[in-house]
Design an enzyme around this catalytic site. Structure first.
Site, PDB file in Angstrom:
ATOM      1  N   GLU A 191       0.886  -1.172   0.000  1.00 55.39           N
ATOM      2  CA  GLU A 191       0.000   0.000   0.000  1.00 55.39           C
ATOM      3  C   GLU A 191       0.917   1.214   0.000  1.00 55.39           C
ATOM      4  OE1 GLU A 191      -3.334   0.068  -0.064  1.00 55.39           O
ATOM      5  OE2 GLU A 191      -3.689  -2.086   0.094  1.00 55.39           O
ATOM      6  N   CYS A 234      -2.127   9.583   2.368  1.00 54.06           N
ATOM      7  CA  CYS A 234      -1.647   8.944   1.134  1.00 54.06           C
ATOM      8  C   CYS A 234      -2.510   9.309  -0.066  1.00 54.06           C
ATOM      9  CB  CYS A 234      -1.602   7.432   1.302  1.00 54.06           C
ATOM     10  SG  CYS A 234      -3.183   6.725   1.795  1.00 54.06           S
TER      11      CYS A 234
HETATM   12  P1  NAD Z   1       8.104   4.694   5.002  1.00 51.31           P
HETATM   13  O1  NAD Z   1       8.130   3.859   3.781  1.00 51.31           O
HETATM   14  O2  NAD Z   1       9.252   5.595   5.279  1.00 51.31           O
HETATM   15  O3  NAD Z   1       7.955   3.781   6.317  1.00 51.31           O
HETATM   16  C1  NAD Z   1       6.907   2.851   6.456  1.00 51.31           C
HETATM   17  C2  NAD Z   1       7.335   1.777   7.422  1.00 51.31           C
HETATM   18  O4  NAD Z   1       8.425   1.059   6.864  1.00 51.31           O
HETATM   19  C3  NAD Z   1       7.802   2.265   8.788  1.00 51.31           C
HETATM   20  O5  NAD Z   1       7.312   1.381   9.781  1.00 51.31           O
HETATM   21  C4  NAD Z   1       9.311   2.193   8.679  1.00 51.31           C
HETATM   22  O6  NAD Z   1       9.965   1.973   9.907  1.00 51.31           O
HETATM   23  C5  NAD Z   1       9.486   0.969   7.793  1.00 51.31           C
HETATM   24  N1  NAD Z   1      10.758   0.963   7.058  1.00 51.31           N
HETATM   25  C6  NAD Z   1      11.559   1.984   6.736  1.00 51.31           C
HETATM   26  N2  NAD Z   1      12.627   1.562   6.029  1.00 51.31           N
HETATM   27  C7  NAD Z   1      12.484   0.228   5.893  1.00 51.31           C
HETATM   28  C8  NAD Z   1      13.239  -0.799   5.251  1.00 51.31           C
HETATM   29  N3  NAD Z   1      14.366  -0.522   4.605  1.00 51.31           N
HETATM   30  N4  NAD Z   1      12.754  -2.062   5.283  1.00 51.31           N
HETATM   31  C9  NAD Z   1      11.598  -2.347   5.913  1.00 51.31           C
HETATM   32  N5  NAD Z   1      10.843  -1.425   6.552  1.00 51.31           N
HETATM   33  C10 NAD Z   1      11.289  -0.155   6.535  1.00 51.31           C
HETATM   34  O7  NAD Z   1       6.744   5.504   4.927  1.00 51.31           O
HETATM   35  P2  NAD Z   1       6.214   6.602   5.923  1.00 51.31           P
HETATM   36  O8  NAD Z   1       7.041   7.837   5.770  1.00 51.31           O
HETATM   37  O9  NAD Z   1       6.027   6.035   7.274  1.00 51.31           O
HETATM   38  O10 NAD Z   1       4.756   6.857   5.310  1.00 51.31           O
HETATM   39  C11 NAD Z   1       4.519   7.748   4.275  1.00 51.31           C
HETATM   40  C12 NAD Z   1       4.340   7.033   2.967  1.00 51.31           C
HETATM   41  O11 NAD Z   1       3.390   6.000   3.107  1.00 51.31           O
HETATM   42  C13 NAD Z   1       3.805   7.934   1.879  1.00 51.31           C
HETATM   43  O12 NAD Z   1       4.443   7.622   0.668  1.00 51.31           O
HETATM   44  C14 NAD Z   1       2.337   7.566   1.814  1.00 51.31           C
HETATM   45  O13 NAD Z   1       1.714   7.823   0.582  1.00 51.31           O
HETATM   46  C15 NAD Z   1       2.386   6.112   2.103  1.00 51.31           C
HETATM   47  N6  NAD Z   1       1.115   5.666   2.629  1.00 51.31           N
HETATM   48  C16 NAD Z   1       0.354   4.837   1.869  1.00 51.31           C
HETATM   49  C17 NAD Z   1      -0.881   4.453   2.330  1.00 51.31           C
HETATM   50  C18 NAD Z   1      -1.753   3.535   1.546  1.00 51.31           C
HETATM   51  O14 NAD Z   1      -2.714   3.037   2.114  1.00 51.31           O
HETATM   52  N7  NAD Z   1      -1.479   3.268   0.288  1.00 51.31           N
HETATM   53  C19 NAD Z   1      -1.330   4.899   3.564  1.00 51.31           C
HETATM   54  C20 NAD Z   1      -0.514   5.742   4.299  1.00 51.31           C
HETATM   55  C21 NAD Z   1       0.716   6.118   3.830  1.00 51.31           C
END
Ligand code: NAD
Length: 483
Positions: free
Chosen positions: A224, A258
């Site tokens: 997502e 998002c």
């Molecule tokens: P992110 O990708 O930075 O982090 C998401 C999660 O992944 C966190 O728990 C983080 O600790 C973990 N993470 C970070 N690096 C990682 C790695 N190398 N391997 C595994 N896990 C890792 O995203 P964010 O900044 O927390 O959220 C914002 C983003 O999420 C935006 O792009 C937004 O559009 C998207 N988002 C999508 C939805 C959806 O339903 N499609 C909903 C909310 C947010």
């Protein structure tokens, strides 16, 4: 350490995630998937705890953001979870029923069915922007499908991670639900675990790491992700109304959603009217910003600098910037409140036109013909959401046919996400797979195809030795033409 006992980053990320995973694996090996009664009980406990803990949830998210509207938390976190869990409880029995499928004449009187089986131990990685809802809705879906779940909340919303950890500790044994906490190192170790399914919500960039790591065990993933969700306003739609709906969608959670409208494609001669109406809508909703508890802050300094940097870069490029600060207040960076800001016709090369904005900044891109607007959208990566404002049914159909996005709201922004019976997910770089609705249950289930042979059957007709009889049968089966 037990699976859900700590929010301290551990010495070794691998050790923490392995221990939590092992507890769930043991649970699966000893007792398998959750029964209908166990699932309903677990859902009821989630529902009850969400209501009981509403205050703690709101306090934690408020502390994490340094200012998160309690009403936004009630609507977009607590209500969404409550509504979805109630919806699942209502439909779960029916979803779990095996579905009978068609049997071809050739194989009658056999029977076909699809069984919906729990997958086993599934991983859920959550982001920070709706830190409760985006952890709990996937978790509830996975439990509804009978799985055991390991959750990793975002480290950016650390207070909420404590609440989630405490809540899961109170509700579940570490053999049913575990929580591990930490940053990218723990996330990376987490995504290397041999899960039966891995559900990730976050950025497209990290989504690539997740998929790479999951490939090692051929773990199926639901991603997502994010992206730039366009809004197209048709010239025949009342521009004031469209601007108001876009303002509501953009200002919720200060644009950190998002599916927030990322940019607007506006008829060229209506840009001024759009700017005026957007400004009025913001002023009406938020007469002040600095101390207004309804207007949410940007989550941390890094994100504040990133979003403020888009505006600075636009100013440097001499783009017209319209900042809507209704009470003309000072907004010191340390408070992390950014005024809703419109950027008029910024050039494509600017970062704000390349990155997902994820903040209260809205580029307004003028267009001349609807075809141009559609081409503009289609020339860019497939978005998570698309918004179209128009009352002409044929044109609405056309825009739906000629564009691709994860989901759509017509004459509205964002509300498709809270329709419990609609699947939610992206397409291409905005994600793969869906949840919510029945699709959420199916995402976390194995659809197992079962063929039940009948005692009396015709399979003998298809067996060797082959001769004239099977040729006649094959003539019929294939529909061969006699020459
Ligand atoms: P992110 O990708 O930075 O982090 C998401 C999660 O992944 C966190 O728990 C983080 O600790 C973990 N993470 C970070 N690096 C990682 C790695 N190398 N391997 C595994 N896990 C890792 O995203 P964010 O900044 O927390 O959220 C914002 C983003 O999420 C935006 O792009 C937004 O559009 C998207 N988002 C999508 C939805 C959806 O339903 N499609 C909903 C909310 C947010």
């Amino acid at each position: 350490m037990t699976a859900a006992s700590s929010v301290e980053p551990a010495a070794s990320a691998d050790a923490v995630v392995h221990e939590a995973f092992a507890a769930l694996k043991t649970g699966w090996e000893e007792a398998g998937g959750l029964t209908y009664a166990q699932r309903m009980d677990a859902l009821e406990r989630i529902l009850d705890a969400t209501r009981r803990w509403e205050g703690r949830i709101a306090d934690a998210i408020d502390a994490d953001f340094g200012g998160r509207s309690r009403h936004e938390t009630a609507m977009a976190e607590v209500f969404v979870v409550v509504s979805y869990v109630k919806y699942v409880q209502k439909h779960l029995k029916r979803w779990m029923k095996p579905s009978r499928r068609h049997v071809d004449m050739l194989f009658k009187p056999a029977a076909n069915e699809v069984l919906y089986q729990p997958l086993g131990v599934v991983g859920v990685i959550a982001p920070w922007n709706y830190p409760f809802q985006l952890a709990m809705v996937p978790l509830a879906s996975a439990i509804a499908a009978g799985n055991r779940v390991l959750l990793k909340p975002s480290e950016i919303t650390a207070q909420t991670a404590v609440v989630l950890t405490d809540m899961m500790n109170e509700l579940f044994s570490s053999r049913v639900v575990g929580v591990v906490n930490g940053g990218p190192d723990v996330g990376a170790a987490f995504s290397r675990l041999p899960f039966d399914h891995l559900f990730f919500t976050g950025s497209t960039g990290v989504g690539r790491h997740i998929m790479r790591a999951a490939a090692e065990h051929l773990t199926p993933v639901t991603l997502e992700l994010g992206g730039k969700s366009p809004t197209i306003v048709h010239r025949d739609y009342p521009i004031e109304k469209a601007a108001e709906r876009v303002a509501v969608g953009k200002c919720l959670n200060a644009g950190q959603t998002c599916i927030a409208p990322d940019y607007v494609l506006c008829p060229r001669d209506q840009v001024d009217a759009f700017v005026t109406a957007f400004g009025e809508a913001v002023r009406k909703a938020y007469p002040t910003l600095a101390d207004n508890p309804d207007y949410t802050a940007v989550v941390n300094d890094a994100h504040y600098r990133r979003v403020a940097g888009y505006v600075d870069e636009a100013r440097d490029a001499e783009v017209q910037v319209v900042e809507i600060n209704p009470a003309a207040e000072a907004l010191p960076p340390e408070r992390k409140k950014l005024a809703p800001t419109l950027l008029l016709d910024p050039p494509d090369a600017l970062r704000v036109m390349q990155d997902e904005i994820f903040g209260p900044v809205l580029p307004v891109v003028p267009y001349d013909h609807l075809d141009d607007a559609i081409r503009y959208v289609n020339a860019r990566p497939r978005p998570l959401a698309l918004y179209y404002f128009d009352r002409d049914r044929d044109r609405v159909k056309r825009v739906l046919r000629d564009t691709i996005s994860g989901g759509v709201s017509v004459n509205e922004t964002m509300l498709h996400i809270v329709q419990d019976d609609l699947p939610f997910g992206g397409v291409g770089p905005s994600g793969m797979g869906t949840y919510h609705g029945r699709e959420g249950f199916e995402t976390f289930s194995h659809r197992r195809a079962v063929f039940h042979q009948a005692r009396l059957n015709t399979i003998g007709l298809l067996l060797p030795p082959y001769g004239a009889r099977i040729d006649r049968l094959l003539d019929f089966m294939i529909g061969r033409k006699k020459s």
